[in-house]
Design an enzyme around this catalytic site. Structure first.
Site, short mmCIF file in Angstrom:
data_model
loop_
_atom_site.label_atom_id
_atom_site.label_comp_id
_atom_site.label_asym_id
_atom_site.label_seq_id
_atom_site.Cartn_x
_atom_site.Cartn_y
_atom_site.Cartn_z
CG ASP A 1 -6.02 -5.45 2.55
OD1 ASP A 1 -6.47 -6.56 2.88
OD2 ASP A 1 -6.13 -4.98 1.40
CB SER B 1 -0.94 -0.06 1.20
OG SER B 1 -1.89 0.97 1.14
CG HIS C 1 -4.43 -0.82 -0.62
ND1 HIS C 1 -4.18 -0.74 0.71
CD2 HIS C 1 -5.04 -2.02 -0.82
CE1 HIS C 1 -4.62 -1.84 1.30
NE2 HIS C 1 -5.13 -2.65 0.39
#
Lengths: 280, 190
Positions: free
Chosen positions: B134, B14, B41
């Site tokens: 995540d 991310s 992401h």
């Protein structure tokens, strides 16, 4: 629980057949419903057989209802670049939004058609498997805050990449906005324009008598297995006029036999008149 | 060269991971023998740009896969914006627009977990820099299936929340700097 066994129970006791959905996605959705409802397997089986309201809610929950106004804004100008010349020459044309969910894309499309001066010529049809979603599509009533983000998308289409010279359009031309309730409601002339029906694509037949110039089916068939996908493409092919176009999601593509029955033109799959010999 | 029987590499990242992935792909050897599946992401409405930028540096072909596309060795697959990317048992991808997981679509957990179930102990899972958790559950699934787990050394991360949340669930087999990750991958022979 063996989810295939459950899908068989569902198929035997309700109008819904999910047995040709892709294994992993249907399994994931079922697990989510079971967890969200805090049900035991026995309770789930009992409710499935006896509780119609539960089954309707289940169908709404296991199907994916993600949609938004002007989803993939950069693609819409491309759709209409290809479609526009043909549509302009027609007296009327028919559009089917298959798997319309809450209808945001249906309204997006009607707004674009209206801006292009083509809405009067259009007949708009929309279907979804879920009765709840059919109601939502008819009501055209959405959350304002969620959709406020889409205003940017709306402007991307209408202003930054104008289709056929559309200039700035006010969102309130198409929606009544209630800030207090955080709601927007599509104007009546749009809501009246679309015929919405409950319909399950798995039945492999169209619920309408007419043929279509355009079929929108974006991010719906990704939940089906390849066999069922192929049958739906076959049905769409049958329901399209010659040179009619199918519009899929931005990361869907045709595979298998029906790849040869459509010609890709930009983001559109156009029905071809190609004659195919039978080999067997 | 290390002779090893792996079938795929799956990478999640991310905040800060774009430059790490770019560098990694510029360093991976041209004849890298595994598919590389990447879930990053990204901003929801910035659809284009990411794949193009990653392509600039990569020696391997970089693809944003379509639904039901077959997974091929030596190619790099990047989860398309606004879709979850899953690996299926028949060695294809599937896409979904289900609700975001960990506030993300694509969600790294979804990609990592589905790959763990398909490739089991023949999977290499890598989690890079990032500002949320995540990917942690996905890495646990990979560890549970006896796959190889690698995290970017938190000391080298722009944001270390993501690799550290992996460490909260499992003890990753390797904690490596970006350069060490490419060095490790480059010496794999299948």
């Amino acid at each position: 629980m063996d989810f295939k066994h459950y899908l068989q129970v569902l198929k035997d006791h309700t109008p819904y057949d999910f047995s040709n959905y892709s294994d992993n996605s249907i399994k994931r959705r079922l697990q989510k419903v079971i967890a969200d409802n805090d049900l035991s397997i026995d309770e789930l089986l009992a409710k499935t057989q006896n509780d119609k309201a539960f089954v309707e809610q289940l169908v709404e929950d296991i199907t994916v209802n993600t949609t938004e106004l002007f989803r993939d804004p950069e693609e819409w100008p491309a759709f209409y670049e290809v479609l526009l010349p043909a549509l302009k020459g027609k007296k009327t044309f028919n559009i089917w939004h298959a798997g319309c969910s809450s209808g945001m894309e249906v309204y997006s499309n009607m707004i674009i058609l209206n801006e292009l001066g083509l809405l009067d010529k259009a007949k708009i049809y929309a279907t979804d498997i879920s009765h709840g979603m059919v109601r939502k599509c008819k009501n055209g009533n959405y959350r304002y805050e969620f959709n406020k983000r889409q205003l940017q998308a709306f402007e991307t289409i209408l202003i930054k990449h104008p289709i056929a010279g559309i200039s700035k359009v006010d969102f309130s031309k198409y929606f009544d906005i209630d800030h207090e309730k955080d709601q927007i409601t599509a104007k009546e002339f749009l809501r009246k324009k679309v015929e919405v029906k409950q319909h399950d694509l798995v039945q492999e037949k169209s619920p309408f008598y007419c043929k279509f110039d355009i079929i929108f089916c974006r991010n719906v068939l990704i939940y089906f297995n390849a066999t069922l996908q192929s049958k739906i493409y076959q049905m769409f092919h049958r329901q399209l006029y010659p040179k009619g176009a199918m519009i899929l999601g931005s990361h869907e593509s045709l595979t298998g036999f029906y790849k040869t029955k459509f010609k890709k033109n930009g983001p559109l799959y156009v029905k071809t008149n190609a004659f195919h010999y039978k080999y067997h | 060269m290390i002779k090893a029987n792996y079938k795929a590499v799956v990478i999640g990242g991310s905040a800060g991971s774009f430059s790490v992935v770019s560098k990694l792909l510029s360093q991976l050897r041209e004849d890298f023998p595994l598919p590389v599946i990447i879930c990053l992401h990204r901003l929801k409405h910035v659809r284009s740009g990411l794949v193009e930028s990653i392509r600039l540096k990569s020696k391997l072909e970089v693809i944003e896969p379509n639904d039901k596309q077959t997974i091929v060795a030596g190619k790099v697959y990047l989860a398309p914006s606004n879709y979850h990317l899953f690996v299926e048992y028949d060695n294809t991808f599937s896409l979904s627009t289900e609700e975001p997981l960990n506030h993300s679509r694509p969600s790294i957990d979804n990609t990592l977990s589905s790959a763990a179930y398909v490739y089991r102990n023949k999977l290499i899972g890598i989690v890079l820099t990032g500002a949320n958790k995540d990917g942690a559950k996905g890495m646990k699934d990979i560890a549970d299936k006896k796959g190889l787990t690698i995290i970017q050394d938190p000391k080298t991360c722009e944001m270390d929340t993501m690799p550290k949340s992996v460490q909260r669930l499992i003890k990753p087999e390797k904690v490596l700097s970006p350069d060490e990750i490419s060095k490790f991958l480059n010496q794999l022979a299948i």
